[in-house]
Design a protein around this motif. Sequence first.
Motif, PDB file in Angstrom:
ATOM      1  N   TYR A   1     -10.456  -0.420   3.851  1.00  0.00           N
ATOM      2  CA  TYR A   1     -11.215  -1.057   2.766  1.00  0.00           C
ATOM      3  C   TYR A   1     -10.614  -2.412   2.401  1.00  0.00           C
ATOM      4  O   TYR A   1     -11.327  -3.406   2.240  1.00  0.00           O
ATOM      5  N   VAL A   2      -9.289  -2.461   2.276  1.00  0.00           N
ATOM      6  CA  VAL A   2      -8.615  -3.709   1.909  1.00  0.00           C
ATOM      7  C   VAL A   2      -8.839  -4.776   2.977  1.00  0.00           C
ATOM      8  O   VAL A   2      -9.153  -5.932   2.667  1.00  0.00           O
ATOM      9  N   LEU A   3      -8.684  -4.417   4.254  1.00  0.00           N
ATOM     10  CA  LEU A   3      -8.846  -5.391   5.332  1.00  0.00           C
ATOM     11  C   LEU A   3     -10.283  -5.907   5.418  1.00  0.00           C
ATOM     12  O   LEU A   3     -10.506  -7.108   5.620  1.00  0.00           O
ATOM     13  N   LEU A   4     -11.256  -5.029   5.268  1.00  0.00           N
ATOM     14  CA  LEU A   4     -12.652  -5.466   5.300  1.00  0.00           C
ATOM     15  C   LEU A   4     -12.988  -6.352   4.101  1.00  0.00           C
ATOM     16  O   LEU A   4     -13.696  -7.350   4.239  1.00  0.00           O
ATOM     17  N   THR A   5     -12.474  -5.999   2.928  1.00  0.00           N
ATOM     18  CA  THR A   5     -12.712  -6.810   1.735  1.00  0.00           C
ATOM     19  C   THR A   5     -12.075  -8.184   1.879  1.00  0.00           C
ATOM     20  O   THR A   5     -12.678  -9.208   1.539  1.00  0.00           O
ATOM     21  N   ALA A   6     -10.857  -8.242   2.398  1.00  0.00           N
ATOM     22  CA  ALA A   6     -10.183  -9.522   2.603  1.00  0.00           C
ATOM     23  C   ALA A   6     -10.944 -10.386   3.601  1.00  0.00           C
ATOM     24  O   ALA A   6     -11.126 -11.592   3.385  1.00  0.00           O
ATOM     25  N   THR A   7     -11.412  -9.777   4.680  1.00  0.00           N
ATOM     26  CA  THR A   7     -12.169 -10.521   5.682  1.00  0.00           C
ATOM     27  C   THR A   7     -13.455 -11.077   5.084  1.00  0.00           C
ATOM     28  O   THR A   7     -13.810 -12.239   5.320  1.00  0.00           O
TER      29      THR A   7
ATOM     30  N   GLN B   1       3.593   2.698   2.473  1.00  0.00           N
ATOM     31  CA  GLN B   1       2.951   2.924   3.761  1.00  0.00           C
ATOM     32  C   GLN B   1       2.925   1.642   4.598  1.00  0.00           C
ATOM     33  O   GLN B   1       3.220   1.677   5.779  1.00  0.00           O
ATOM     34  N   VAL B   2       2.571   0.514   3.979  1.00  0.00           N
ATOM     35  CA  VAL B   2       2.510  -0.751   4.711  1.00  0.00           C
ATOM     36  C   VAL B   2       2.509  -1.915   3.718  1.00  0.00           C
ATOM     37  O   VAL B   2       1.980  -1.795   2.614  1.00  0.00           O
ATOM     38  N   LEU B   3       3.139  -3.000   4.121  1.00  0.00           N
ATOM     39  CA  LEU B   3       3.051  -4.257   3.372  1.00  0.00           C
ATOM     40  C   LEU B   3       1.967  -5.100   4.025  1.00  0.00           C
ATOM     41  O   LEU B   3       1.864  -5.156   5.252  1.00  0.00           O
ATOM     42  N   ILE B   4       1.156  -5.756   3.205  1.00  0.00           N
ATOM     43  CA  ILE B   4       0.079  -6.594   3.711  1.00  0.00           C
ATOM     44  C   ILE B   4       0.287  -8.004   3.192  1.00  0.00           C
ATOM     45  O   ILE B   4       0.461  -8.199   1.984  1.00  0.00           O
ATOM     46  N   ARG B   5       0.271  -8.960   4.084  1.00  0.00           N
ATOM     47  CA  ARG B   5       0.361 -10.369   3.691  1.00  0.00           C
ATOM     48  C   ARG B   5      -1.044 -10.956   3.736  1.00  0.00           C
ATOM     49  O   ARG B   5      -1.766 -10.773   4.718  1.00  0.00           O
ATOM     50  N   PHE B   6      -1.429 -11.644   2.678  1.00  0.00           N
ATOM     51  CA  PHE B   6      -2.736 -12.279   2.580  1.00  0.00           C
ATOM     52  C   PHE B   6      -2.561 -13.789   2.598  1.00  0.00           C
ATOM     53  O   PHE B   6      -1.589 -14.307   2.060  1.00  0.00           O
ATOM     54  N   GLY B   7      -3.501 -14.475   3.206  1.00  0.00           N
ATOM     55  CA  GLY B   7      -3.442 -15.925   3.204  1.00  0.00           C
ATOM     56  C   GLY B   7      -4.650 -16.524   3.885  1.00  0.00           C
ATOM     57  O   GLY B   7      -5.614 -15.838   4.224  1.00  0.00           O
ATOM     58  N   TYR B   8      -4.578 -17.831   4.064  1.00  0.00           N
ATOM     59  CA  TYR B   8      -5.633 -18.570   4.736  1.00  0.00           C
ATOM     60  C   TYR B   8      -5.068 -19.145   6.014  1.00  0.00           C
ATOM     61  O   TYR B   8      -3.888 -19.442   6.102  1.00  0.00           O
TER      62      TYR B   8
ATOM     63  N   LEU C   1       0.866  -1.165   0.000  1.00  0.00           N
ATOM     64  CA  LEU C   1       0.000   0.000   0.000  1.00  0.00           C
ATOM     65  C   LEU C   1       0.909   1.222   0.000  1.00  0.00           C
ATOM     66  O   LEU C   1       1.723   1.396   0.902  1.00  0.00           O
ATOM     67  N   TRP C   2       0.786   2.048  -1.037  1.00  0.00           N
ATOM     68  CA  TRP C   2       1.671   3.205  -1.158  1.00  0.00           C
ATOM     69  C   TRP C   2       0.873   4.425  -1.587  1.00  0.00           C
ATOM     70  O   TRP C   2      -0.249   4.323  -2.058  1.00  0.00           O
ATOM     71  N   THR C   3       1.464   5.570  -1.384  1.00  0.00           N
ATOM     72  CA  THR C   3       0.847   6.839  -1.770  1.00  0.00           C
ATOM     73  C   THR C   3       1.835   7.619  -2.631  1.00  0.00           C
ATOM     74  O   THR C   3       3.039   7.373  -2.599  1.00  0.00           O
TER      75      THR C   3
ATOM     76  N   TRP D   1      -1.302   9.997   4.474  1.00  0.00           N
ATOM     77  CA  TRP D   1      -1.409   9.007   5.559  1.00  0.00           C
ATOM     78  C   TRP D   1      -2.879   8.701   5.840  1.00  0.00           C
ATOM     79  O   TRP D   1      -3.249   7.557   6.053  1.00  0.00           O
ATOM     80  N   LEU D   2      -3.703   9.745   5.825  1.00  0.00           N
ATOM     81  CA  LEU D   2      -5.135   9.550   6.047  1.00  0.00           C
ATOM     82  C   LEU D   2      -5.737   8.680   4.949  1.00  0.00           C
ATOM     83  O   LEU D   2      -6.464   7.732   5.225  1.00  0.00           O
ATOM     84  N   ARG D   3      -5.422   8.982   3.696  1.00  0.00           N
ATOM     85  CA  ARG D   3      -5.961   8.207   2.584  1.00  0.00           C
ATOM     86  C   ARG D   3      -5.436   6.764   2.600  1.00  0.00           C
ATOM     87  O   ARG D   3      -6.149   5.833   2.249  1.00  0.00           O
ATOM     88  N   ALA D   4      -4.188   6.587   3.016  1.00  0.00           N
ATOM     89  CA  ALA D   4      -3.640   5.242   3.137  1.00  0.00           C
ATOM     90  C   ALA D   4      -4.401   4.463   4.212  1.00  0.00           C
ATOM     91  O   ALA D   4      -4.706   3.281   4.030  1.00  0.00           O
ATOM     92  N   GLY D   5      -4.729   5.114   5.317  1.00  0.00           N
ATOM     93  CA  GLY D   5      -5.512   4.457   6.360  1.00  0.00           C
ATOM     94  C   GLY D   5      -6.899   4.078   5.886  1.00  0.00           C
ATOM     95  O   GLY D   5      -7.401   2.993   6.190  1.00  0.00           O
ATOM     96  N   GLN D   6      -7.527   4.946   5.107  1.00  0.00           N
ATOM     97  CA  GLN D   6      -8.844   4.647   4.548  1.00  0.00           C
ATOM     98  C   GLN D   6      -8.760   3.472   3.572  1.00  0.00           C
ATOM     99  O   GLN D   6      -9.611   2.582   3.577  1.00  0.00           O
TER     100      GLN D   6
END
Length: 121
Positions: free
Chosen positions: A46-52, A85-92, A27-29, A37-42
Amino acid sequence: MRDFTGALSALRLPALWFERHVQLALLWTPHARREDWLRAGQALQYVLLTATAAGLRTSLLHQATEWPDLRAATALPRHRRCHPQVLIRFGYGPDGALTPRAPGHPAARTATPPATGTGPG
Protein backbone atom coordinates in the motif's frame (compact mmCIF):
# COMPACT_ATOMS: atom_id res chain seq x y z
CA MET A 1 22.77 10.72 -6.91
CA ARG A 2 24.86 7.65 -7.52
CA ASP A 3 25.31 6.13 -10.94
CA PHE A 4 26.36 2.52 -10.61
CA THR A 5 26.43 1.97 -14.37
CA GLY A 6 29.28 4.27 -15.35
CA ALA A 7 32.95 4.55 -14.62
CA LEU A 8 33.98 5.84 -11.21
CA SER A 9 34.40 9.58 -11.21
CA ALA A 10 37.31 11.24 -9.46
CA LEU A 11 35.07 14.24 -8.79
CA ARG A 12 32.65 14.14 -5.90
CA LEU A 13 29.36 15.58 -7.08
CA PRO A 14 27.51 17.90 -4.71
CA ALA A 15 24.40 16.46 -3.07
CA LEU A 16 21.15 17.21 -4.82
CA TRP A 17 18.28 18.83 -2.92
CA PHE A 18 16.38 15.60 -2.26
CA GLU A 19 19.54 13.90 -0.98
CA ARG A 20 20.05 16.57 1.69
CA HIS A 21 16.46 16.23 2.96
CA VAL A 22 16.06 12.53 3.53
CA GLN A 23 12.62 11.26 4.48
CA LEU A 24 12.55 7.86 6.17
CA ALA A 25 9.71 5.74 7.45
CA LEU A 26 9.87 2.69 9.68
CA LEU A 27 7.36 -0.04 8.96
CA TRP A 28 6.91 -2.05 12.15
CA THR A 29 4.52 -4.54 13.69
CA PRO A 30 3.52 -5.18 17.30
CA HIS A 31 4.88 -8.75 17.13
CA ALA A 32 7.23 -10.80 14.94
CA ARG A 33 4.95 -13.66 13.99
CA ARG A 34 4.17 -14.96 10.50
CA GLU A 35 0.84 -13.12 10.40
CA ASP A 36 2.69 -9.90 11.30
CA TRP A 37 5.07 -10.46 8.38
CA LEU A 38 2.08 -10.90 6.09
CA ARG A 39 0.42 -7.71 7.34
CA ALA A 40 3.72 -5.84 7.02
CA GLY A 41 3.95 -6.98 3.40
CA GLN A 42 0.40 -5.81 2.73
CA ALA A 43 1.14 -2.45 4.35
CA LEU A 44 4.37 -2.13 2.35
CA GLN A 45 2.46 -2.77 -0.88
CA TYR A 46 0.00 0.00 0.00
CA VAL A 47 2.77 2.44 0.94
CA LEU A 48 4.77 1.78 -2.25
CA LEU A 49 1.73 2.14 -4.51
CA THR A 50 0.65 5.34 -2.74
CA ALA A 51 4.15 6.80 -3.03
CA THR A 52 4.32 5.93 -6.72
CA ALA A 53 0.93 7.55 -7.35
CA ALA A 54 2.25 10.70 -5.63
CA GLY A 55 5.34 10.78 -7.86
CA LEU A 56 7.76 9.69 -5.15
CA ARG A 57 10.62 7.25 -5.46
CA THR A 58 11.24 4.69 -2.74
CA SER A 59 14.18 2.65 -1.62
CA LEU A 60 13.93 -0.24 0.81
CA LEU A 61 16.60 -0.31 3.49
CA HIS A 62 16.10 -3.84 4.74
CA GLN A 63 19.67 -4.47 5.91
CA ALA A 64 18.99 -2.72 9.21
CA THR A 65 16.30 -5.26 10.05
CA GLU A 66 18.27 -8.37 9.10
CA TRP A 67 20.67 -8.28 12.07
CA PRO A 68 19.25 -8.55 15.62
CA ASP A 69 21.42 -5.75 17.06
CA LEU A 70 20.52 -3.33 14.25
CA ARG A 71 16.88 -4.36 14.44
CA ALA A 72 16.85 -3.53 18.16
CA ALA A 73 18.54 -0.19 17.47
CA THR A 74 15.86 0.79 14.92
CA ALA A 75 12.98 -0.02 17.27
CA LEU A 76 11.04 2.96 18.51
CA PRO A 77 12.38 4.23 21.83
CA ARG A 78 10.15 3.55 24.84
CA HIS A 79 7.89 1.31 22.75
CA ARG A 80 8.03 -2.27 23.98
CA ARG A 81 6.06 -3.79 21.11
CA CYS A 82 7.91 -2.39 18.13
CA HIS A 83 9.29 -5.03 15.78
CA PRO A 84 10.89 -3.21 12.83
CA GLN A 85 10.22 -4.84 9.47
CA VAL A 86 11.76 -2.43 6.94
CA LEU A 87 13.01 1.14 6.61
CA ILE A 88 11.71 3.03 3.59
CA ARG A 89 13.44 6.05 2.09
CA PHE A 90 11.23 8.47 0.16
CA GLY A 91 12.40 11.08 -2.29
CA TYR A 92 12.38 12.45 -5.79
CA GLY A 93 14.59 11.38 -8.62
CA PRO A 94 14.75 10.66 -12.31
CA ASP A 95 12.72 7.95 -13.97
CA GLY A 96 14.47 4.63 -14.16
CA ALA A 97 14.78 2.50 -17.26
CA LEU A 98 11.85 0.32 -18.24
CA THR A 99 12.15 -3.30 -17.17
CA PRO A 100 11.65 -6.04 -19.75
CA ARG A 101 8.50 -8.11 -19.60
CA ALA A 102 8.05 -11.66 -20.82
CA PRO A 103 5.26 -12.09 -23.38
CA GLY A 104 3.50 -14.65 -21.20
CA HIS A 105 2.06 -18.02 -22.08
CA PRO A 106 -0.06 -18.10 -25.27
CA ALA A 107 -2.97 -19.74 -23.41
CA ALA A 108 -3.14 -16.79 -21.04
CA ARG A 109 -3.39 -14.31 -23.93
CA THR A 110 -6.18 -16.17 -25.76
CA ALA A 111 -8.26 -17.27 -22.79
CA THR A 112 -12.00 -17.01 -23.27
CA PRO A 113 -14.43 -16.39 -20.43
CA PRO A 114 -16.22 -19.45 -19.07
CA ALA A 115 -19.51 -20.31 -20.71
CA THR A 116 -22.67 -19.43 -18.85
CA GLY A 117 -25.82 -21.44 -18.83
CA THR A 118 -26.69 -24.97 -17.93
CA GLY A 119 -25.09 -28.01 -19.40
CA PRO A 120 -25.80 -31.68 -19.16
CA GLY A 121 -25.61 -33.23 -15.78
